[in-house]
Design an enzyme around this catalytic site. Structure first.
Site, mmCIF file in Angstrom:
data_model
loop_
_atom_site.group_PDB
_atom_site.id
_atom_site.type_symbol
_atom_site.label_atom_id
_atom_site.label_comp_id
_atom_site.label_asym_id
_atom_site.label_seq_id
_atom_site.Cartn_x
_atom_site.Cartn_y
_atom_site.Cartn_z
ATOM 1 N N ARG A 40 50.231 39.031 50.578
ATOM 2 C CA ARG A 40 50.550 38.846 49.155
ATOM 3 C C ARG A 40 51.147 40.095 48.505
ATOM 4 O O ARG A 40 51.868 39.980 47.514
ATOM 5 C CB ARG A 40 49.298 38.378 48.395
ATOM 6 C CG ARG A 40 48.977 36.933 48.701
ATOM 7 C CD ARG A 40 47.767 36.391 47.991
ATOM 8 N NE ARG A 40 47.712 34.937 48.189
ATOM 9 C CZ ARG A 40 46.667 34.178 47.945
ATOM 10 N NH1 ARG A 40 45.548 34.713 47.472
ATOM 11 N NH2 ARG A 40 46.721 32.867 48.142
ATOM 12 N N GLN B 243 34.070 34.141 52.610
ATOM 13 C CA GLN B 243 34.222 33.142 53.675
ATOM 14 C C GLN B 243 33.429 33.551 54.914
ATOM 15 O O GLN B 243 32.765 32.729 55.540
ATOM 16 C CB GLN B 243 35.708 32.962 54.010
ATOM 17 C CG GLN B 243 36.485 32.353 52.860
ATOM 18 C CD GLN B 243 37.983 32.294 53.094
ATOM 19 O OE1 GLN B 243 38.475 32.623 54.177
ATOM 20 N NE2 GLN B 243 38.725 31.876 52.087
ATOM 21 N N ARG C 123 46.486 33.469 60.354
ATOM 22 C CA ARG C 123 45.443 34.282 59.698
ATOM 23 C C ARG C 123 44.318 34.650 60.676
ATOM 24 O O ARG C 123 44.040 33.913 61.619
ATOM 25 C CB ARG C 123 44.891 33.527 58.466
ATOM 26 C CG ARG C 123 45.969 33.382 57.408
ATOM 27 C CD ARG C 123 45.528 32.532 56.236
ATOM 28 N NE ARG C 123 44.490 33.161 55.430
ATOM 29 C CZ ARG C 123 43.934 32.564 54.372
ATOM 30 N NH1 ARG C 123 44.294 31.333 54.025
ATOM 31 N NH2 ARG C 123 43.015 33.193 53.679
ATOM 32 N N ARG D 174 49.715 30.645 45.505
ATOM 33 C CA ARG D 174 49.554 31.608 44.390
ATOM 34 C C ARG D 174 50.837 32.413 44.156
ATOM 35 O O ARG D 174 51.138 32.805 43.033
ATOM 36 C CB ARG D 174 48.354 32.519 44.618
ATOM 37 C CG ARG D 174 47.066 31.726 44.793
ATOM 38 C CD ARG D 174 45.858 32.316 44.144
ATOM 39 N NE ARG D 174 44.683 31.557 44.578
ATOM 40 C CZ ARG D 174 44.161 30.507 43.926
ATOM 41 N NH1 ARG D 174 44.666 30.108 42.776
ATOM 42 N NH2 ARG D 174 43.097 29.872 44.402
ATOM 43 N N LYS E 264 45.959 36.904 53.374
ATOM 44 C CA LYS E 264 45.752 35.616 52.703
ATOM 45 C C LYS E 264 46.789 34.607 53.229
ATOM 46 O O LYS E 264 47.326 34.805 54.319
ATOM 47 C CB LYS E 264 45.841 35.806 51.188
ATOM 48 C CG LYS E 264 44.764 36.727 50.625
ATOM 49 C CD LYS E 264 43.377 36.137 50.772
ATOM 50 C CE LYS E 264 42.318 37.043 50.189
ATOM 51 N NZ LYS E 264 40.963 36.511 50.434
ATOM 52 N N ARG F 267 32.541 23.635 49.031
ATOM 53 C CA ARG F 267 31.109 23.765 49.344
ATOM 54 C C ARG F 267 30.350 22.490 49.000
ATOM 55 O O ARG F 267 29.421 22.095 49.712
ATOM 56 C CB ARG F 267 30.516 24.977 48.616
ATOM 57 C CG ARG F 267 30.969 26.309 49.245
ATOM 58 C CD ARG F 267 30.759 27.479 48.304
ATOM 59 N NE ARG F 267 31.025 28.772 48.902
ATOM 60 C CZ ARG F 267 32.239 29.317 49.066
ATOM 61 N NH1 ARG F 267 33.319 28.659 48.690
ATOM 62 N NH2 ARG F 267 32.369 30.512 49.604
ATOM 63 N N LYS G 26 38.010 25.432 43.303
ATOM 64 C CA LYS G 26 38.288 25.148 44.717
ATOM 65 C C LYS G 26 37.135 25.587 45.612
ATOM 66 O O LYS G 26 36.723 24.856 46.509
ATOM 67 C CB LYS G 26 39.593 25.851 45.120
ATOM 68 C CG LYS G 26 39.975 25.687 46.582
ATOM 69 C CD LYS G 26 41.457 25.909 46.816
ATOM 70 C CE LYS G 26 41.867 27.360 46.685
ATOM 71 N NZ LYS G 26 41.455 28.219 47.816
ATOM 72 N N SER G 27 36.597 26.786 45.368
ATOM 73 C CA SER G 27 35.501 27.284 46.218
ATOM 74 C C SER G 27 34.292 26.357 46.140
ATOM 75 O O SER G 27 33.660 26.035 47.154
ATOM 76 C CB SER G 27 35.080 28.677 45.745
ATOM 77 O OG SER G 27 36.107 29.597 45.975
ATOM 78 N N ASP H 111 42.059 36.723 44.328
ATOM 79 C CA ASP H 111 43.171 35.757 44.340
ATOM 80 C C ASP H 111 44.090 35.914 43.131
ATOM 81 O O ASP H 111 45.112 35.227 43.031
ATOM 82 C CB ASP H 111 42.626 34.326 44.377
ATOM 83 C CG ASP H 111 41.899 34.033 45.681
ATOM 84 O OD1 ASP H 111 42.128 34.750 46.676
ATOM 85 O OD2 ASP H 111 41.083 33.084 45.700
HETATM 86 O O1 LIG Z 1 34.756 31.716 49.774
HETATM 87 C C1 LIG Z 1 35.711 31.279 49.108
HETATM 88 O O2 LIG Z 1 35.679 30.170 48.547
HETATM 89 C C2 LIG Z 1 36.907 32.126 48.975
HETATM 90 C C3 LIG Z 1 36.856 33.455 49.311
HETATM 91 C C4 LIG Z 1 37.989 34.383 49.221
HETATM 92 O O3 LIG Z 1 38.467 34.645 50.523
HETATM 93 P P1 LIG Z 1 37.828 35.802 51.467
HETATM 94 O O4 LIG Z 1 36.480 35.407 51.853
HETATM 95 O O5 LIG Z 1 38.770 35.869 52.648
HETATM 96 O O6 LIG Z 1 37.880 37.044 50.624
HETATM 97 C C5 LIG Z 1 39.131 33.821 48.384
HETATM 98 O O7 LIG Z 1 40.294 34.569 48.600
HETATM 99 C C6 LIG Z 1 39.386 32.367 48.685
HETATM 100 O O8 LIG Z 1 40.394 31.839 47.851
HETATM 101 C C7 LIG Z 1 38.149 31.522 48.444
HETATM 102 C C1 LIG Z 2 43.059 32.809 49.559
HETATM 103 C C2 LIG Z 2 42.990 31.571 49.077
HETATM 104 O O1 LIG Z 2 42.488 30.484 49.729
HETATM 105 P P1 LIG Z 2 42.032 30.269 51.238
HETATM 106 O O2 LIG Z 2 41.582 31.584 51.811
HETATM 107 O O3 LIG Z 2 40.949 29.257 51.160
HETATM 108 O O4 LIG Z 2 43.211 29.721 51.985
HETATM 109 C C3 LIG Z 2 43.433 31.284 47.692
HETATM 110 O O5 LIG Z 2 43.192 30.164 47.222
HETATM 111 O O6 LIG Z 2 44.050 32.138 47.016
#
Ligand SMILES: O=C(O)C1=C[C@@H](OP(=O)(O)O)[C@@H](O)[C@H](O)C1
Ligand SMILES: C=C(OP(=O)(O)O)C(=O)O
Length: 448
Positions: A358, A176, A129, A403, A354, A33, A28-29, A327
């Site tokens: 969680r 992020q 959030r 999740r 999140k 991107r 997903k990340s 995650d």
């Molecule tokens: O950069 C990313 O793709 C992600 C960073 C993480 O969040 P944070 O940057 O809030 O830790 C993660 O929890 C999220 O699922 C994906």
């Molecule tokens: C925290 C998550 O995603 P996002 O922050 O992109 O919503 C995740 O996928 O567990």
């Protein structure tokens, strides 16, 4: 409520063992991107293995709203015709990022130094959030954010007309936030520097280098110092998205707690900034092995084999490992409930912001199913009951969090009574084939 329709309750039951191969979807990340960087490059980026989960589809739609051409060619193959850094056009509508923190925060960074105004919103989860963690550093470039009190969506970003480069130390461990600042730095003259005390996932750094940006990381006493030279011309790429270790976590953990199981999860990226869960499971005594360990695209990749592991012990998970498995704590807590002894997880306050809180969401559902959980602001602990000893029989609230939903569906494969969830809808944000994949391995997952 499901983000995209009426709630769909679901139940999981213990039945036979889980057996076979689990081909989990793309990361997903990296998928987010690939679309965003492709939209900021000049020319045509081709992507294969893109995750077609709702979070990523919302990012694809956003890129089109800014003037990039995004085509779905079928079978996970996508083409993006980019408009160049700073080339985004002002959309005539609100950008809805659905459930996705990654989507909205990275896109905010990408538009922050374009001379346009953009209004962002999301579902009830995303709109609760924190966004100040991104809008605060973007303000240093000259970007204005006008939104609800407490830095929540919906909010409007007014892009900086003459952005100035920044040097920013991230106050929370967040890829992020790091990525949003670097993306804003792309369309800014001079050098933008981000310093992070704890290493978070480094896909932005690796991928921007692949797109031709001048970016370097130095490990110093201050932490990781990432320096980006502004205003590069990003060159279009061919991207093969690896399979997602965060999705692999579900069939792996389900196999470890389901008697007689033996599951192979092929081609999983083991980038050290993502693989903390697998190290933790091995420390607990899981029968989890890496087969065919190799390098692909400069990253370690392996086929994961997970077998039923009745002898797992509770451990203390080191806080320094938190970012590399952030995650995965919900599903780890499900394994911990089936281990012997207490599992302590510390340094994890980010779990509270999140898609849901969680720690709270898992603690409620685990307690309802008969497991003892203790918690503080920055930690929680699960008292393991031993293999197969969790009573179950409770329907868990999932709070629009994919999740949480998937973790409880894994728990139900090991409990004496079935485990329910109030809504399976959010699963499609990150793992749209979760149900067929798990039932294909032998799990019983049923909607009412
Ligand atoms: O950069 C990313 O793709 C992600 C960073 C993480 O969040 P944070 O940057 O809030 O830790 C993660 O929890 C999220 O699922 C994906
Ligand atoms: C925290 C998550 O995603 P996002 O922050 O992109 O919503 C995740 O996928 O567990």
């Amino acid at each position: 409520m499901s983000s995209h329709g009426a709630p769909v309750p679901m139940k999981s039951h213990a039945k036979g063992p889980l057996k076979g191969e689990a081909h989990v979807p793309g990361d997903k990340s990296i998928s987010h991107r690939a679309l965003i960087f492709g939209a900021m490059a000049v020319g045509e980026t081709n992507i294969s293995g893109l995750l077609e989960g709702q979070d990523v589809l919302d990012t694809a739609k956003a890129m089109q709203s800014f003037g990039a051409t995004v085509e779905n060619l079928g079978d996970g193959n996508w083409r993006v015709h980019g408009v160049g850094t700073g080339g985004f056009a002002e959309p005539d509508h609100v950008i809805d990022c659905g459930n996705s923190g990654t989507g909205v925060r990275l896109i905010m960074g990408a538009v922050a130094t374009c001379p346009i105004s953009v209004t962002f919103t999301g579902d009830a989860s995303l709109n609760s959030r924190p966004m100040a963690r991104v809008t605060d550093p973007l303000a240093l470039f000259g970007t204005r954010a006008v939104g609800r009190s407490g830095g929540r969506l919906p909010l409007t970003l007014v892009g900086a007309e003459n952005p100035v480069p920044v040097r920013y130390e991230t106050p929370v461990p967040s890829a992020q936030v790091k990525s949003a600042v670097l993306l804003a730095g792309l369309n800014t003259p001079g050098e933008t520097v981000v310093i992070e005390k704890e290493a978070t996932r480094d896909h932005t750094e690796r991928m921007l280098a692949g797109f031709g940006a001048e970016i370097s990381t130095e490990v110093t006493e201050e932490g990781r110092v990432i320096t980006l030279k502004g205003q590069p011309e990003l060159k279009p790429q061919t991207i093969v998205v690896p399979r997602d270790p965060s999705s692999a976590a579900f069939p792996v953990c389900a196999a470890l707690i389901t008697p007689g199981s033996d599951v192979l999860v092929p081609n999983i990226g083991l980038n050290p900034t993502r693989a903390g869960l697998f190290t933790t499971l091995q420390e607990m005594g899981a029968d989890l092995t890496y087969e065919n360990l190799r390098e692909e695209g400069g990253e370690p990749v392996a086929d994961l084999r997970a077998r039923y592991s009745p002898d797992m012990k509770g451990i203390s998970v080191p806080p320094a490992r938190a970012a590399s498995m952030i995650d995965e704590y919900p599903v780890l807590s499900v394994v911990a409930a089936n281990a012997t002894g207490r599992t302590e997880m510390t340094g994890v306050k980010e779990l509270r912001v999140k898609e849901s809180d969680r720690i709270d969401a898992m603690a409620r559902g685990l307690r309802g199913n008969g497991v003892s959980v203790e918690e503080g602001e920055d930690w929680w602990a699960v008292e393991g009951m031993g293999p197969g000893n969790v009573p179950g029989g409770f329907t868990c609230e999932t709070f629009l969090d994919h999740r949480i939903a998937m973790s409880f569906m894994c728990l139900g494969l090991s409990t004496k009574e079935p485990v329910g969830i109030d809504d399976s809808g959010p699963i499609s944000t990150s793992f749209p084939i979760f149900v067929p994949l798990m039932t294909g391995l032998g799990a019983t997952l049923e909607t009412d």
